[in-house]
Write a protein that holds these residues in place. Structure first.
Motif, PDB file in Angstrom:
ATOM      1  N   GLU A   1      49.125  38.745  47.918  1.00  4.33           N
ATOM      2  CA  GLU A   1      47.948  39.097  47.145  1.00  4.33           C
ATOM      3  C   GLU A   1      48.184  40.324  46.286  1.00  4.33           C
TER       4      GLU A   1
ATOM      5  N   GLY B   1      50.066  38.988  43.442  1.00  6.91           N
ATOM      6  CA  GLY B   1      49.449  37.925  42.664  1.00  6.91           C
ATOM      7  C   GLY B   1      50.150  36.597  42.858  1.00  6.91           C
ATOM      8  N   ALA B   2      50.927  36.500  43.887  1.00  9.72           N
ATOM      9  CA  ALA B   2      51.533  35.210  44.166  1.00  9.72           C
ATOM     10  C   ALA B   2      50.529  34.336  44.895  1.00  9.72           C
ATOM     11  N   GLY B   3      50.809  33.054  44.946  1.00 11.37           N
ATOM     12  CA  GLY B   3      49.926  32.164  45.699  1.00 11.37           C
ATOM     13  C   GLY B   3      50.090  32.477  47.159  1.00 11.37           C
ATOM     14  N   ARG B   4      48.982  32.560  47.895  1.00 11.26           N
ATOM     15  CA  ARG B   4      49.194  32.946  49.277  1.00 11.26           C
ATOM     16  C   ARG B   4      49.386  31.701  50.118  1.00 11.26           C
TER      17      ARG B   4
ATOM     18  N   GLU C   1      40.954  41.716  48.869  1.00  8.11           N
ATOM     19  CA  GLU C   1      41.068  42.252  47.534  1.00  8.11           C
ATOM     20  C   GLU C   1      39.720  42.585  46.917  1.00  8.11           C
TER      21      GLU C   1
ATOM     22  N   GLU D   1      37.304  36.734  41.499  1.00 12.27           N
ATOM     23  CA  GLU D   1      38.200  36.073  40.573  1.00 12.27           C
ATOM     24  C   GLU D   1      39.588  36.147  41.163  1.00 12.27           C
ATOM     25  N   GLY D   2      40.407  35.236  40.749  1.00 11.97           N
ATOM     26  CA  GLY D   2      41.814  35.341  41.088  1.00 11.97           C
ATOM     27  C   GLY D   2      42.137  34.797  42.460  1.00 11.97           C
ATOM     28  N   PRO D   3      43.304  35.117  42.920  1.00  7.89           N
ATOM     29  CA  PRO D   3      43.832  34.443  44.095  1.00  7.89           C
ATOM     30  C   PRO D   3      43.016  34.720  45.350  1.00  7.89           C
TER      31      PRO D   3
ATOM     32  N   ILE E   1      39.489  26.515  43.538  1.00  4.82           N
ATOM     33  CA  ILE E   1      40.885  26.117  43.414  1.00  4.82           C
ATOM     34  C   ILE E   1      41.551  26.836  42.251  1.00  4.82           C
ATOM     35  N   THR E   2      40.851  26.945  41.152  1.00  6.60           N
ATOM     36  CA  THR E   2      41.478  27.555  39.985  1.00  6.60           C
ATOM     37  C   THR E   2      41.290  29.063  39.960  1.00  6.60           C
ATOM     38  N   GLY E   3      40.551  29.590  40.922  1.00 11.47           N
ATOM     39  CA  GLY E   3      40.393  31.034  40.957  1.00 11.47           C
ATOM     40  C   GLY E   3      39.382  31.556  39.957  1.00 11.47           C
ATOM     41  N   GLU E   4      38.445  30.700  39.568  1.00 14.78           N
ATOM     42  CA  GLU E   4      37.368  31.158  38.691  1.00 14.78           C
ATOM     43  C   GLU E   4      36.305  31.853  39.545  1.00 14.78           C
TER      44      GLU E   4
ATOM     45  N   GLU F   1      43.580  18.593  45.023  1.00 14.01           N
ATOM     46  CA  GLU F   1      43.225  19.418  43.864  1.00 14.01           C
ATOM     47  C   GLU F   1      43.131  18.570  42.606  1.00 14.01           C
TER      48      GLU F   1
END
Lengths: 952, 193
Positions: free
Chosen positions: A63, A66-69, A239, A248-250, A265-268, A304
């Protein structure tokens, strides 16, 4: 392979296998496999120590980077059960999942014994700051007090790992409950409503669940639903800077992918609409036992793809296909597709829209639609709504800070359960952006109350709320013109839906000028122009609607050439021209709209039908009645095929078709059509709606035309009562006139005078004096006055009426002549027989100048002439007009007229000394009436002189 | 040939056994990821980190013709993308570090400067280094970490992407993550379970 690599292979193999075992077995494994190599043993033991922490460590590293966890947090708790966690003594393990392990525990305090469920989380908090935040957010969650939500009682951090103590719920997961009991649709929806209400309560308190799924919804033995883990997903989110922050984000990676919304899923950003999506999935599982996707996803990526690209399938299709359910061990019996098709399916689809702003704004809206469905009222899912507009607004203006204050005030006024203090507290914690969005969500909830087309008792409150809101918006958002414009537009739109077109037009005009100033995108301007046009159309000012619609059309043609958007605007503009009676301007626009709509690949739908409807009424105004009838029937067929019968246009079409049947004297069909109109209108707009009243009026009016007098009174009275509630002066006047006429026929002349006078005033006010409708009403008043014994007053009225008609239409016009006949009758009442006779003879001679020989309308004046002669004992002379009139009447077209004519003609024959002919006429009439209505009918009693004219 | 067509073709070739095309696939995916990461920075503004999972999915949807690909080709794509993502992140981190030190002779192009990566550069570089060592010990474990860590794939997806069993992925992950934890966390915590 290098030596190091070979050795690492042994080490890693041992580490991996030992890590899955309880401690003593792991030790045994290490001893057995590496007994000869103390260095290897040591290395494996050391790494096992790291294995415990590794996942949490890599998770937080991912996190930070910013990688996919890693999605599935492996169990970091061993199989062992800890003795105690914080002040709680652990009794047993209840279960484990992605988030951690749940234990049944007891508070170790003899003063208050309490059984709780303790969730020990697998995640790490990352230092002091993380712990402080965890504690702060936990306190906010602890305030959720609702019978449908398992309370968060306590929590803490032990060795860097957080735990939560929650109310222990003795129940079973929702899906298992349903699988075992297999309840019917209503019972399943009842459970679902309980879920929605609990989630809605949290939404009102600005808390999003984020991980709704059957496992988190438990049903207790008495059928009460309890939601578990409320907001826990958010708590786990290391975070998130603070509680109200939009995610937002991961960090928004969903914990349970199968129930995740696209934005997770898209981190919106996550919002209440994210829970609505999960509720949509729950609804799907409850009714069909399946996820709403084509096949059961076999991998995360496939899932997804379903969610992001394919979207959810309709419920009825899921039920029909009967594919593998969510939980093969507890299969839920799908409900039959026929129960799900239509409204319920639309509700689920609305909840499962990919775009959050197209879903219900919150669980409460979803619940309200489910309730509408259960009460068989029209659901909101099936029409474009305010939410769409305001939702778009919210997304665009998430940053707008100034809006908050104005919205908060409006929002709080409506959301009763909302607690101001709590909000204030949360507000301090919140960042401005997220706050604006959430409070605006509340506004939407509140304003939605006022949205339905049906007139609800709270309308008054709703529009007052609106006025208040719009004043505040105007006053307090002066330096935020974009936001102000957007809000005013929303408010204008609601005014429009409330039928307050004047307020709507004024509000929309302000919004428009602001949008122009801020150089809003052309399509937004076009939206606004179209709404303004609609408001002016509804105000009855079609010419004023032309300019904005013309401009909207130009914008659309430029921005969206040859699209159905252009077609929709063409339709609106065509409608405006048509209502302004400029048919030549309207026709090409409507033709182009139809071509555009039909160039789509889809079959004809309501938009095509709407154009056909307009084209039909255009033909009607041009007196091309056959053409109009054909188009109306085409349009009606589309509405019936698409099942969209609950629409304004379909109701209007039924009204027109009824009128056509009535004009062709197909009384039964006319009445059947109006009856359908009444049914549809009552379902669509409510039994007390203007549309329902209009259908009632048309039924009464048809009964009048058909001479079915008994059917007039109660129906017209009911229509009038509703119309008086709504205050449309024209509709009121119409019903008053009809009811006045009914009383005249029943001899209640004073009532007739009052109603006819009131009708006249209404028409004069709306249409002015020089209008045929007004003069016609004046003629009826004159007649009522004459029959009520006030012939002088009647004479003044009828002369005024006749003069206006003569001026507008000429002396030979049927209406002018009708007025002349009425004037003649008044003279006769006044004893001025010579004048009366002259006027009647003149009229009877001139009707054929306009009406063809044998037209049924001729019967009336001929009968008046015959009556006049009979009353003056000139029966022989009466034979001529009455013999001409009688063949023009029939018991099917108007029983009353036919019977009166038969009785008068018989009288005339008797006066002429021909009783046999009189009896032949009577028995012929008795036979014809009896064939239709039976021999006991009042008409026969009247014919035989046993009933007076006023009783029949 | 369009990029999308090329990726699909590459994946089909790889699927039929020609592993040499993996490098070419990597180049295409890497280029697109970098481009997207830059152009998407506005989307992630206000957010500290880059959503790599979302990025990779976006690249996939853009480059491959999903309807023409079977599951295994897709898995290959994600496996490759995971490696490419690692490279993207490391490049950003290196540039960020260089910029911080002011050591670079060359001026950084603006677009690189405000690249979306704003995560912890030191963490990223340390991880990269550690992964380099792990790769020497077990290339497969390194790939497993890439898939799970950089592309957010689950066990089953990783297994598909790397053509190994799920059990292998689980064990590799367990061992590799323990090893990484030891490499990256110093000093050592007290031993023992």
């Amino acid at each position: 392979m290098s030596d190091a690599a070979q050795r690492w292979q042994r080490v890693s193999d041992l580490v991996a296998r030992a890590a899955e075992l309880p401690r003593d077995e792991a030790e045994a494994l290490i001893a057995a496999e590496a007994g000869d190599d103390p260095g290897l043993q040591e290395e494996v033991r050391a790494l096992l120590g790291h294995a415990d922490e590794a996942d949490a460590f890599l998770g937080s590293l991912a996190e930070r980077m910013g990688a996919g966890r890693p999605l599935e947090l492996p169990d970091t708790d061993g199989a062992e059960i800890p003795e105690r966690i914080g002040p709680y003594r652990v009794i047993s393990e209840l279960g484990r999942g992605g988030m951690g392990v749940v234990y049944l525990a007891e508070r170790d305090d003899p003063r208050f014994r309490q059984t709780v469920a303790i969730k020990r989380l697998a995640a790490h908090l990352g230092g002091d700051a993380g712990e402080r935040r965890f504690v702060a957010e936990r306190q906010i969650l602890a305030r959720l007090e609702h019978p449908g939500i398992a309370r968060l009682l306590d929590g803490g951090v032990e060795q860097g790992r957080p735990y939560l103590a929650m109310e222990y719920v003795e129940g079973e997961p929702l899906d298992r409950h349903v699988a075992q009991r297999n309840p019917g649709l209503e019972a399943r929806l009842g459970l679902f409503l309980q879920v929605c209400e609990a989630v809605g309560y949290a939404h009102r308190n600005l808390i999003v669940h984020r991980d709704l799924k059957p496992n988190n919804v438990h049903v207790t033995a008495d059928g009460t639903v309890k939601l578990l883990d409320f907001g826990i997903a958010k708590l786990l989110d290391p975070e998130a800077p603070d509680f109200l922050r939009t995610q937002e984000g991961p960090e928004s990676t969903p914990l349970t992918p199968a129930f995740a919304g696209p934005e997770q899923i898209t981190g919106e950003p996550i919002s209440t609409a994210t829970d609505v999506y999960a509720l949509g999935i729950l609804l799907c599982i409850l009714t069909t036992g399946r996820l709403p996707y084509r096949v059961r996803p076999s991998s995360r990526a496939e899932l997804e793809r379903h969610v992001l690209r394919d979207g959810a399938l309709p419920l009825s299709r899921l039920s029909n296909e009967g594919a593998e359910g969510v939980d093969p061990d507890h299969p839920i019996e799908p409900l039959p597709a026929r129960l799900l098709r239509g409204d319920l399916e639309a509700i689920a689809a609305r909840g499962l829209r990919k775009e959050p702003e197209h879903r219900y704004a919150s669980a409460l809206e979803l619940a309200a639609d489910i309730r509408r469905f259960l009460e068989c009222r029209p659901v909101h899912a099936r029409r474009g709504t305010l939410r769409y507009r305001t939702g778009r607004f919210l997304r665009r203006h998430r940053v707008a800070v100034g809006v908050t204050a104005a919205l908060a005030a409006v929002g709080i006024a409506g959301a009763g359960a909302f607690q101001w203090n709590q909000w204030r507290h949360a507000q301090r914690l919140a960042d401005e952006r997220a706050r604006a969005e959430r409070v605006a969500d509340l506004l939407v909830d509140v304003l939605r109350i006022s949205e339905p087309g049906a007139r609800a008792p709270e309308d008054i409150e709703a529009h007052e709320l609106l006025r208040w809101g719009s004043e505040r918006v105007r006053r307090e958002l002066g330096n935020e013109p974009e936001v102000q414009a957007e809000l005013l537009q929303s408010i204008g739109r609601i005014y429009l839906q409330l039928g307050r077109s004047e307020e709507a037009a004024a509000t929309l005009e302000t919004a428009l000028s602001q949008k122009r100033e801020t150089r809003a995108p052309p399509l937004e301007i076009a939206d606004l122009l179209e709404q303004l046009g609609e408001a002016r159309l509804k105000q009855g000012q079609p010419r004023e609607a032309v300019a904005p619609l013309q401009e909207a059309l130009e914008l659309r043609r430029r921005e969206q050439p040859a699209s159905s958007h252009v077609a929709a605007t063409l339709l609106q503009l065509g409608t405006a021209w048509e209502m302004a009676a400029d048919y030549d301007a309207a026709e090409p626009l409507l033709d182009e709209a139809l071509t555009l709509f039909r160039s789509r690949e889809a079959p004809d739908d309501v938009s095509t039908a709407a154009v056909l409807f307009r084209q039909a009424s255009l033909r009607h105004h041009r007196n091309d009645f056959n053409g109009a009838l054909d188009l109306w029937n085409q349009a009606a067929a589309i509405y019936r095929e698409t099942g969209d019968t609950a629409s304004d246009e379909y109701v209007a079409i039924l009204g027109m078709l009824g009128t056509y049947h009535a004009a062709m004297r197909n009384w039964d069909e006319a009445i059947a059509t109006y009856e359908e109109k009444r049914r549809v209108a009552e379902g669509r707009f409510g039994a007390e709606s203007p549309q329902a009243a209009s259908a009632l009026y048309q039924l009464a009016s048809t009964a009048n035309l058909a001479g079915r007098i008994d059917d007039i009174g109660p129906t017209a009275e009911k229509a009038l009562a509703i119309q008086r509630e709504h205050g449309d002066p024209f509709a009121i006047a119409q019903s008053e006139q009809l009811l006045g006429r009914y009383h005249l026929m029943r001899g209640r002349n004073d009532q007739a005078v009052a109603l006819s006078r009131s009708a006249l005033d209404g028409f004069a006010q709306v249409r002015g004096e020089e209008d045929p409708v007004t003069t016609n009403a004046r003629r009826q008043l004159a007649r009522a006055l004459r029959l009520a014994g006030r012939p002088e007053d009647a004479l003044a009225q009828i002369e005024q009426s006749r003069r206006v008609l003569e001026r507008i239409y000429g002396a030979d016009n049927v209406m002018t002549l009708d007025a002349q006949v009425e004037k003649a009758r008044t003279f006769a009442t006044l004893g001025r027989d010579a004048s009366a006779e002259r006027l009647i003879r003149d009229a009877v001679e001139r009707y054929p100048n306009t009406l063809r020989e044998g037209h049924p309308r001729l019967a009336g004046p001929l009968m008046v002439w015959g009556r006049f002669l009979l009353d003056r004992e000139r029966g022989a002379e009466a034979l001529d007009p009455l013999s001409r009139a009688f063949p023009l009447t029939s018991p099917t077209s108007n029983l009353r007229v036919y019977t009166r004519c038969a009785r008068m003609l018989a009288e005339a024959h008797e006066a002429d000394g021909n009783p046999a002919e009189a009896e032949r006429i009577r028995s012929e009439a008795r036979r014809r009436i009896g064939e239709i209505h039976g021999s006991g009918h009042d008409a026969i009693a009247y014919l035989d002189g046993r009933l007076s004219g006023n009783d029949f | 040939m369009s990029e999308s067509g090329e990726v699909t073709r590459l994946l089909e070739t790889i699927r039929s056994g020609d592993r040499r095309q993996l490098d070419r696939l990597f180049d295409v995916v890497y280029g697109e990821l970098r481009r997207l990461a830059r152009s998407n920075r506005r989307r992630w503004q206000g957010n500290r980190t880059l959503n790599t999972t979302a990025l990779i999915h976006e690249v996939y949807l853009k480059l491959a013709s999903p309807e023409r690909l079977d599951w295994q080709s897709r898995a290959h794509f994600f496996g490759t993308a995971a490696r490419a993502m690692r490279q993207v992140l490391i490049n950003y981190a290196e540039r960020a570090r260089a910029a911080k030190r002011g050591s670079g002779e060359e001026d950084l192009p603006l677009e690189e400067e405000d690249a979306p990566f704003s995560g912890s550069t030191e963490d990223a570089l340390a991880l990269h280094e550690a992964l380099g060592k792990l790769e020497q010990l077990s290339e497969r474990q390194c790939r497993v970490v890439e898939c799970r860590f950089f592309a957010g794939m689950d066990v089953a997806e990783t297994a598909e992407a790397l053509d190994v069993s799920a059990v292998t992925v689980k064990r590799d992950w367990r061992a590799a993550s323990a090893w990484l934890h030891r490499e990256l966390s110093a000093p050592l915590p007290p031993p023992g379970r």
